[in-house]
Every structure is written in structure tokens, then in C-alpha cells.
Design an enzyme around this catalytic site. Structure first.
Site, PDB file in Angstrom:
ATOM      1  N   TYR A   1     -39.581   6.447  41.842  1.00 11.58           N
ATOM      2  CA  TYR A   1     -40.808   7.189  41.540  1.00 11.58           C
ATOM      3  C   TYR A   1     -41.462   7.760  42.796  1.00 11.58           C
ATOM      4  CZ  TYR A   1     -40.269   5.188  36.910  1.00 11.58           C
ATOM      5  OH  TYR A   1     -39.776   4.835  35.687  1.00 11.58           O
TER       6      TYR A   1
ATOM      7  N   ASP B   1     -39.709  -0.357  34.193  1.00 10.42           N
ATOM      8  CA  ASP B   1     -40.231   0.594  33.206  1.00 10.42           C
ATOM      9  C   ASP B   1     -39.394   0.505  31.927  1.00 10.42           C
ATOM     10  OD1 ASP B   1     -41.587   2.653  32.016  1.00 10.42           O
ATOM     11  OD2 ASP B   1     -40.857   4.227  33.350  1.00 10.42           O
TER      12      ASP B   1
ATOM     13  N   ASP C   1     -40.261  -1.570  28.060  1.00  3.92           N
ATOM     14  CA  ASP C   1     -40.288  -0.909  26.738  1.00  3.92           C
ATOM     15  C   ASP C   1     -39.312  -1.598  25.785  1.00  3.92           C
ATOM     16  OD1 ASP C   1     -42.087   1.016  27.711  1.00  3.92           O
ATOM     17  OD2 ASP C   1     -41.106   2.638  26.614  1.00  3.92           O
TER      18      ASP C   1
HETATM   19 MG    MG Z   1     -43.076   3.687  30.477  1.00  2.00          MG
END
Ligand code: MG
Ligand code: NAI
Length: 332
Positions: free
Chosen positions: A124, A226, A230
Site C-alpha cells: 500500500y 486485508d 474479509d
Molecule cells: Mg478491505
């Protein structure tokens, strides 16, 4: 009195955050809550996704509770994600995502895992450049970031009584970067009193489904965390159940893991549990642990009484859920 900024954001953000604010008002008179603007709605109103006034307010606050924002759908080279901007501006290096099944009739597996995700680098960095025939993306892994995310995960495991910590990486391919992360993990965990192990990220994804564990903690790099969070949230009933924190040195921002859910926004059916639990995490961060515990304990009780939004198999609207939940909370 502790000062907290409330950022509703876009889509279902305002719907779930209003519910969380009702719960915070009910449980504590010691919070000064001040509203701030961010996201697409803010861009329309103020010409900015992240107005300077919001940054200034956050600097004066002890913590913030945030809903979600909608990202632009068309590519705009001048757009900078306000959330990434905040993570950088306030050095919110630890993304903490507890994922727990809250009722046996909801979700697929019995899971209770704390995912601690490095929040400032990895994939990121936002650094991509075009080269003939393609694009090169830079990925950064620093010793300092590895050390501080592992130390934060150890600290949280100790505070929560979690006995086992797993480093999730891909060091068979990314030998130098992820290999270094893995080495630092074992160095730091050695004298922590915790049981340390490591898993490749693909194996960790499978293990969540096939060997789900309780009292577990995953410490991992940005992109892996990340995706795994989820996945884990989906296994316990969906994004409506997954709270999170972005923690820095002197400030932290709490938010449901989900986005602005344009497919259900405005219909009043969003599940506010992730937002309510994010509020509880904020109270714990502010030193109000017993209040946080009450909020958390009342959720399975409410679900058990059939107080549920449609994603949890119920028929209540967001506001009906909140009213029913507050009644249950009053008995704790
Ligand atoms: Mg996310
Ligand atoms: P999303 O999390 O908004 O929605 C995914 C699915 O989960 C949708 O079907 C939605 O209806 C459902 N869902 C999410 N939260 C729910 C809740 N509380 N109750 C019931 N159902 C819920 O992710 P999506 O659709 O990929 O993204 C929508 C927008 O949100 C995009 O613009 C995206 O960039 C943004 N986003 C923002 C985030 C943030 O502000 N932190 C995080 C993730 C996405």
C-alpha cells in the site's frame, strides 16, 4: 471528559454510526462527541474528501469513530484516498481486526481470531509506475514496521489473554522481505510467554476454514491482513459483524471493516453491529474496559433473542435493531 471525533462518511456509514453513537451516549456520559466530515459527500459539500477542519479536529481528539466512505469509480489521477492519508498523517501503524463468531446460528465456523495487520507499508505504498508493456508496483517492508507490528500484537495478546500467535507471510517466494518479517517475529516472540508459530498466507487462508481456532492471533503484513480479515469476517457471518481499529502512538481511529455498501444504502437495513463493536473497542482504548465489555456481551444476547437485521437472518431495520439491543444492554 474524553473528546472523540465522529465521522459518519458515505452510504451506510451514517446509518450504522448513528446507531453506535446512540449506544455510546447510553453507556457513557464521559464522552464529548464532535462531528467531522470526510468522503464523497464531503467532496460535494466542501470540495474536499478530507477537509483540513477534519484533520485539525482529529488532532485535538483522543480518538475517532468512522463509518465508511465511497471511493470514486472512475480513475482520477488527483484522487488520494482520505483513509490512507489519515493512516499516514497520524501514523496509524496497526490495523487491529478481531473476528469472532457471535452466535452459533450465524456464520460457518467457530472462530475467534485477532488479526493484527501492518497498516503503513507493504503493497500500500501507492507507488506504481508505468514501464513499457506494464506497470511496476513498489512494495516496502521495513525492520521498524515489522518490529512494531509484532510488538503491538504481543501486547494485545497479553491484554486479551490470547496464548498463541501466528506470523502470516509468504517467505517461500518473498525470501528477503517476508523472510525478514518472519525472523523478527521469532526474535520478538521468544521471551513473550506466547506460543509462536508461522504459516504461509495461502495455508493461513485454508486454515481459517479447515482448522479454525479460538484464542488465536494472526500478525501479518498489509495486503495479507486485508484479505484474510474479509475472509475471516465472511466465515463468522459477514462484514456486518467485523469491527476494527487503526492504532498509532497517541491517537486511534475505529471503524467497521465494511465499506459504504451502496447496494443497501438508504434502505435502513444495514447491520450496525460492526460499528457498535468498533465503538466498544474505542472505549477500551480510552480506558473504559468494563463499559466495552458490557456492549460486547449484550450482542450475542440480543442475537439470541432474535434481535437481528436481514443479513443475520432477521427482519429488523437498523433503528429497530438498535432499540431492541439497547433494551438488552440495559439488563447488563
Ligand atoms: Mg478491505
Ligand atoms: P462493502 O463492504 O461496502 O459491501 C460488501 C457487501 O457486504 C455488500 O453486499 C454489502 O451490502 C454488504 N455489507 C457491508 N456492510 C454491511 C452491513 N453493515 N450490513 C449488512 N450488509 C453489509 O464493500 P464494497 O461493495 O466492495 O465497496 C463499496 C464502497 O465502499 C466502495 O466505494 C469501496 O471503495 C468502499 N469501501 C470503503 C471502506 C472504508 O471506508 N473503510 C472499506 C471497504 C470499501
Amino acid at each position: 471528559m474524553r473528546k472523540v471525533a465522529i465521522i459518519e462518511g458515505d452510504g451506510i456509514g451514517p446509518e450504522v454510526i448513528r446507531s453506535a453513537v446512540d449506544v455510546l451516549r447510553y453507556i457513557s456520559a464521559d464522552l464529548e462527541m464532535v462531528s467531522a466530515d470526510m468522503g464523497q459527500g464531503s467532496y460535494r459539500r466542501n470540495g474536499s474528501y478530507l477537509p483540513q477542519g477534519t484533520i485539525d479536529l482529529l488532532k485535538e481528539s483522543d480518538a475517532a469513530l468512522f463509518g465508511a466512505i465511497t471511493s470514486p469509480t472512475t480513475y482520477d489521477p488527483s484522487y488520494r484516498s482520505p483513509l490512507l492519508q489519515l493512516r499516514r498523517e497520524f501514523d496509524l501503524y496497526a490495523n487491529v481486526r478481531p473476528v469472532k463468531r457471535l452466535h452459533p446460528s450465524i456464520g460457518l465456523v467457530e472462530l475467534d481470531v485477532l488479526i493484527v495487520r501492518e497498516n503503513t507499508e507493504g503493497m500500500y505504498t501507492g507507488s506504481e509506475r508505468e514501464v513499457p508493456g506494464g506497470v511496476i508496483t513498489e512494495r516496502k517492508v521495513s525492520e521498524r514496521a515489522c518490529r512494531r507490528i509484532v510488538d503491538k500484537a504481543i501486547e494485545l495478546c497479553r491484554a486479551e489473554g490470547r496464548g498463541s500467535i501466528t506470523c502470516v507471510h509468504k517467505s517461500n517466494v518473498l525470501r528477503r522481505s517476508d523472510g525478514m518479517f518472519r525472523e523478527i517475529f521469532y526474535e520478538r516472540v521468544k521471551d513473550s510467554g506466547l506460543q509462536g508459530r508461522d504459516l504461509l498466507v495461502d495455508a493461513a487462508a485454508a486454515a481459517l476454514v479447515l482448522q479454525p481456532r479460538t484464542q488465536e492471533c494472526f500478525v501479518t503484513l498489509n495486503l495479507y491482513g486485508d484479505i484474510l480479515s474479509d475472509e475471516a469476517a465472511a466465515l463468522v457471518g459477514g462484514l456486518g459483524f467485523a469491527p476494527s481499529a487503526n492504532i498509532g502512538e497517541g491517537f486511534a481511529l475505529f471503524e467497521p471493516t465494511h465499506g459504504s455498501a451502496p447496494d443497501i444504502a438508504g434502505r435502513g437495513i444495514a447491520n450496525p453491529i460492526a460499528a457498535i463493536l468498533s465503538g466498544a473497542m474505542m472505549l477500551r482504548y480510552l480506558g473504559m474496559g468494563s463499559k466495552a465489555q458490557k456492549i460486547e456481551a449484550a450482542i450475542p444476547a440480543a442475537l439470541g433473542q432474535g434481535i437481528r437485521t436481514p443479513d443475520a437472518g432477521g427482519r429488523l431495520s437498523t433503528t429497530e435493531f438498535t432499540r431492541g439491543y439497547l433494551e438488552v444492554l440495559s439488563t447488563f
